[in-house]
Design an enzyme around this catalytic site. Structure first.
Site, PDB file in Angstrom:
ATOM      1  N   CYS A 155       0.842  -1.195   0.000  1.00 30.37           N
ATOM      2  CA  CYS A 155       0.000   0.000   0.000  1.00 30.37           C
ATOM      3  C   CYS A 155       0.876   1.243   0.000  1.00 30.37           C
ATOM      4  CB  CYS A 155      -0.967  -0.001   1.181  1.00 30.37           C
ATOM      5  SG  CYS A 155      -0.324   0.712   2.689  1.00 30.37           S
ATOM      6  N   GLU A 156       0.417   2.228  -0.749  1.00 23.17           N
ATOM      7  CA  GLU A 156       1.242   3.434  -0.898  1.00 23.17           C
ATOM      8  C   GLU A 156       1.180   4.348   0.317  1.00 23.17           C
ATOM      9  OE1 GLU A 156      -0.253   5.065  -4.563  1.00 23.17           O
ATOM     10  OE2 GLU A 156      -1.633   6.402  -3.536  1.00 23.17           O
ATOM     11  N   HIS A 157       0.267   4.081   1.238  1.00 24.27           N
ATOM     12  CA  HIS A 157       0.175   4.930   2.429  1.00 24.27           C
ATOM     13  C   HIS A 157       1.115   4.487   3.548  1.00 24.27           C
ATOM     14  CE1 HIS A 157      -4.139   5.872   0.969  1.00 24.27           C
ATOM     15  NE2 HIS A 157      -3.257   6.700   0.449  1.00 24.27           N
ATOM     16  N   HIS A 158       1.328   3.178   3.662  1.00 22.31           N
ATOM     17  CA  HIS A 158       2.109   2.670   4.794  1.00 22.31           C
ATOM     18  C   HIS A 158       3.262   1.761   4.383  1.00 22.31           C
ATOM     19  CE1 HIS A 158      -2.087   3.394   6.158  1.00 22.31           C
ATOM     20  NE2 HIS A 158      -1.471   3.998   7.156  1.00 22.31           N
ATOM     21  N   GLN A 174      -5.741  -0.055  -3.272  1.00 16.47           N
ATOM     22  CA  GLN A 174      -6.532  -1.094  -3.943  1.00 16.47           C
ATOM     23  C   GLN A 174      -7.415  -0.524  -5.054  1.00 16.47           C
ATOM     24  OE1 GLN A 174      -8.353  -3.919  -1.270  1.00 16.47           O
ATOM     25  NE2 GLN A 174      -9.904  -4.477  -2.776  1.00 16.47           N
ATOM     26  N   HIS A 213      -5.480  -6.111   4.011  1.00 18.72           N
ATOM     27  CA  HIS A 213      -4.484  -5.037   4.136  1.00 18.72           C
ATOM     28  C   HIS A 213      -3.801  -5.111   5.483  1.00 18.72           C
ATOM     29  CE1 HIS A 213      -5.771  -2.425   0.676  1.00 18.72           C
ATOM     30  NE2 HIS A 213      -6.730  -3.321   0.709  1.00 18.72           N
ATOM     31  N   CYS A 252      -2.024  -2.940   6.749  1.00 14.36           N
ATOM     32  CA  CYS A 252      -2.101  -1.644   7.449  1.00 14.36           C
ATOM     33  C   CYS A 252      -3.412  -1.490   8.212  1.00 14.36           C
ATOM     34  CB  CYS A 252      -1.877  -0.479   6.491  1.00 14.36           C
ATOM     35  SG  CYS A 252      -3.125  -0.301   5.221  1.00 14.36           S
TER      36      CYS A 252
END
Ligand code: ZN
Length: 180
Positions: free
Chosen positions: A72-75, A113, A141, A143
């Protein structure tokens, strides 16, 4: 561009560990190697590794279930699950072994996603110029499971439909049955 061992040592120090302790000595080299695989995206904005085959115009919907792993690009934590890809061919199909390649190509960069679902649908639409395309992703996920809302085993689903998958109720239903 690659992660350097120094980057990893700095991260280990920052999280309060000692990069010189025996268990961690080899870790930076391993992480550099793992990252090279996990983020092995080509940098290309379109998928080019495929061949098309002509088919009869009345060919049935093509469906494939493909396991995937992404970050995931956030975490920068893993999310993974199954991509169900379907399309109703017009005159051309893509070689079956290339659909998993397309999914890998899309998954090997940090993403979310929803973005991954859209990217696969867009690329497949562009490649096969189909009557319609549907992409469903069901994923877990890390995260959301290891941190944040801490909900182990939660599944997130996303779906993108294009062309006749939007308008043809029968086809849509057929696709939903493949998914569940
Ligand atoms: Zn995340």
């Amino acid at each position: 561009m690659q992660t350097s061992e120094e980057d990893v040592r700095r991260l280990l120090t920052a999280i309060g560990d000692d990069p010189t302790r025996p268990g961690l000595i080899e870790t930076p080299a391993r992480v550099v190697k793992a990252n090279a695989e996990i983020f092995a995206h080509t940098g290309e904005t379109t998928f080019t590794d495929y061949k098309l085959f002509e088919v009869a115009t009345d060919t049935d919907m093509v469906v494939a279930d493909i396991p995937f792993y992404s970050m995931c690009e956030h975490h920068l934590l893993p999310f993974f699950g199954t991509v169900t890809v379907a399309y109703q061919p017009k005159q051309q199909v893509i070689g079956l072994s290339k659909i998993p390649r397309l999914v890998d190509w899309a998954a090997r960069r940090p993403s979310v996603q929803e973005g991954l679902t859209t990217l696969i649908a867009d690329e497949l639409s562009r490649i096969v110029s189909a009557e319609g395309v549907a992409v469903h992703i069901s994923a877990r996920h890390m995260c959301m499971e290891m941190r944040g809302i801490n909900r182990p085993g939660t599944t997130t689903t996303t779906q993108v439909t294009r062309g006749i998958f939007k308008t043809d109720a029968m086809l849509r239903q057929e696709f939903q049955q493949q998914v569940h």
